[in-house]
Design a protein around this motif. Structure first.
Motif, PDB file in Angstrom:
ATOM      1  N   SER A 126       0.857  -1.196   0.000  1.00 29.55           N
ATOM      2  CA  SER A 126       0.000   0.000   0.000  1.00 29.55           C
ATOM      3  C   SER A 126       0.887   1.237   0.000  1.00 29.55           C
ATOM      4  CB  SER A 126      -0.924   0.012   1.228  1.00 29.55           C
ATOM      5  OG  SER A 126      -1.785  -1.112   1.203  1.00 29.55           O
ATOM      6  N   SER A 128       0.675   5.498   0.036  1.00 24.72           N
ATOM      7  CA  SER A 128      -0.141   6.705   0.192  1.00 24.72           C
ATOM      8  C   SER A 128       0.749   7.919  -0.007  1.00 24.72           C
ATOM      9  CB  SER A 128      -0.775   6.729   1.585  1.00 24.72           C
ATOM     10  OG  SER A 128      -1.578   7.883   1.731  1.00 24.72           O
ATOM     11  N   ASN A 152      -4.604  13.612  -1.563  1.00 20.85           N
ATOM     12  CA  ASN A 152      -3.906  12.354  -1.284  1.00 20.85           C
ATOM     13  C   ASN A 152      -4.148  11.350  -2.401  1.00 20.85           C
ATOM     14  OD1 ASN A 152      -2.990  13.379   1.105  1.00 20.85           O
ATOM     15  ND2 ASN A 152      -4.692  12.516   2.310  1.00 20.85           N
ATOM     16  N   THR A 154      -3.621   7.190  -3.225  1.00 15.58           N
ATOM     17  CA  THR A 154      -3.394   5.902  -2.584  1.00 15.58           C
ATOM     18  C   THR A 154      -3.353   4.804  -3.642  1.00 15.58           C
ATOM     19  OG1 THR A 154      -4.564   6.630  -0.608  1.00 15.58           O
ATOM     20  CG2 THR A 154      -4.228   4.263  -0.857  1.00 15.58           C
TER      21      THR A 154
END
Length: 242
Positions: A126, A128, A152, A154
């Motif tokens: 993951s 971000s 943001n 992601t």
């Protein structure tokens, strides 16, 4: 003054060539010619073939029927193999004799050195990232940073890999045995009880026991050799781009 010691002599390497030894089960490469029709009993054809090749034969008395076959100046073993393939027979070479019999199922075990385990690999990544921050300057000249969730980014990458060597074999072997076990005999059908072919796998010992005819054993042996060669050469490469 010490006299220097001479180095020990280099031992002579053994000859790497394979020794030429005579094998009792070796068939002669004599060329034979044969021309028969299905009106000639197959047993008589085999007897004549053995006479032409100057080979001692043991023939199963249950062999019946006939084949249409013609060969001109071909090696003895090639002619014998093709006749046996047409008639659904098999032959063995031992102690200077060639035994020809019906290709009935028999049992043989194959060793396959592979770990008795199943592997499941799962990975997840993951990421971000804040795309940009906004600097705000007020009337007094002081600055402050302002950001919100809309800025943001992601990214999430997940992967799963499963490897179950023995389960794949148990799924493939039935198909290999079924295809190779289909009757291809061209002689008259015999009145005999059909024996079911089967196999069993011992994962702990790394043994596969097969009960089948000659064609099935050849197909299974070829499949296992290719499988082990490919499985032992496989390498798992996982690339991640961040």
């Amino acid at each position: 003054h010490r006299e220097a010691l001479a180095p020990p002599p280099i031992p002579q390497l053994p000859d790497l060539e394979k020794p030429k030894t005579y094998k009792e089960d070796h068939l002669p490469k004599k060329l034979v010619s044969l021309s028969v029709t299905d009106t000639v009993p197959l047993r008589d054809v085999l007897i004549e073939l053995g006479r032409e090749g100057d080979v001692n034969l043991e023939i199963d008395p249950r062999i019946k029927g006939g084949v249409i076959f013609t060969a001109k100046k071909q090696p003895f073993e090639v002619v014998l193999r093709r006749i046996c393939d047409l008639a659904g027979l098999r032959y063995h070479k031992k102690d200077g004799f060639v035994r020809i019999e019906l290709d009935e199922p028999y049992q043989r075990s194959y060793a396959l050195d592979y770990l008795s385990l199943a592997r499941t690999t799962k990975s997840e990544i993951s990421i971000s990232t804040n795309v940009f921050d906004v600097d705000i300057t007020d009337e007094n000249g002081s600055s402050s940073s302002s950001s919100n969730n809309e800025n943001n980014s992601t990214a999430k990458v997940s992967s799963t890999a499963e490897a179950n060597f023995w389960e794949e074999i148990s799924k493939t072997l039935p198909q290999v045995m079924e295809v190779s076990g289909r009757s291809r005999s061209l002689v008259t059908k015999r009145k005999s009880s059909k024996k079911k072919t089967s196999f069993s796998i011992d994962k702990q010992a790394g043994l596969i026991t097969v009960f089948g005819n000659e064609r099935q054993h050849k197909a299974v042996s070829t499949y296992l050799q290719k499988l082990y060669k490919k499985a032992s050469a496989q390498v798992l490469i996982e690339a991640r781009i961040v």
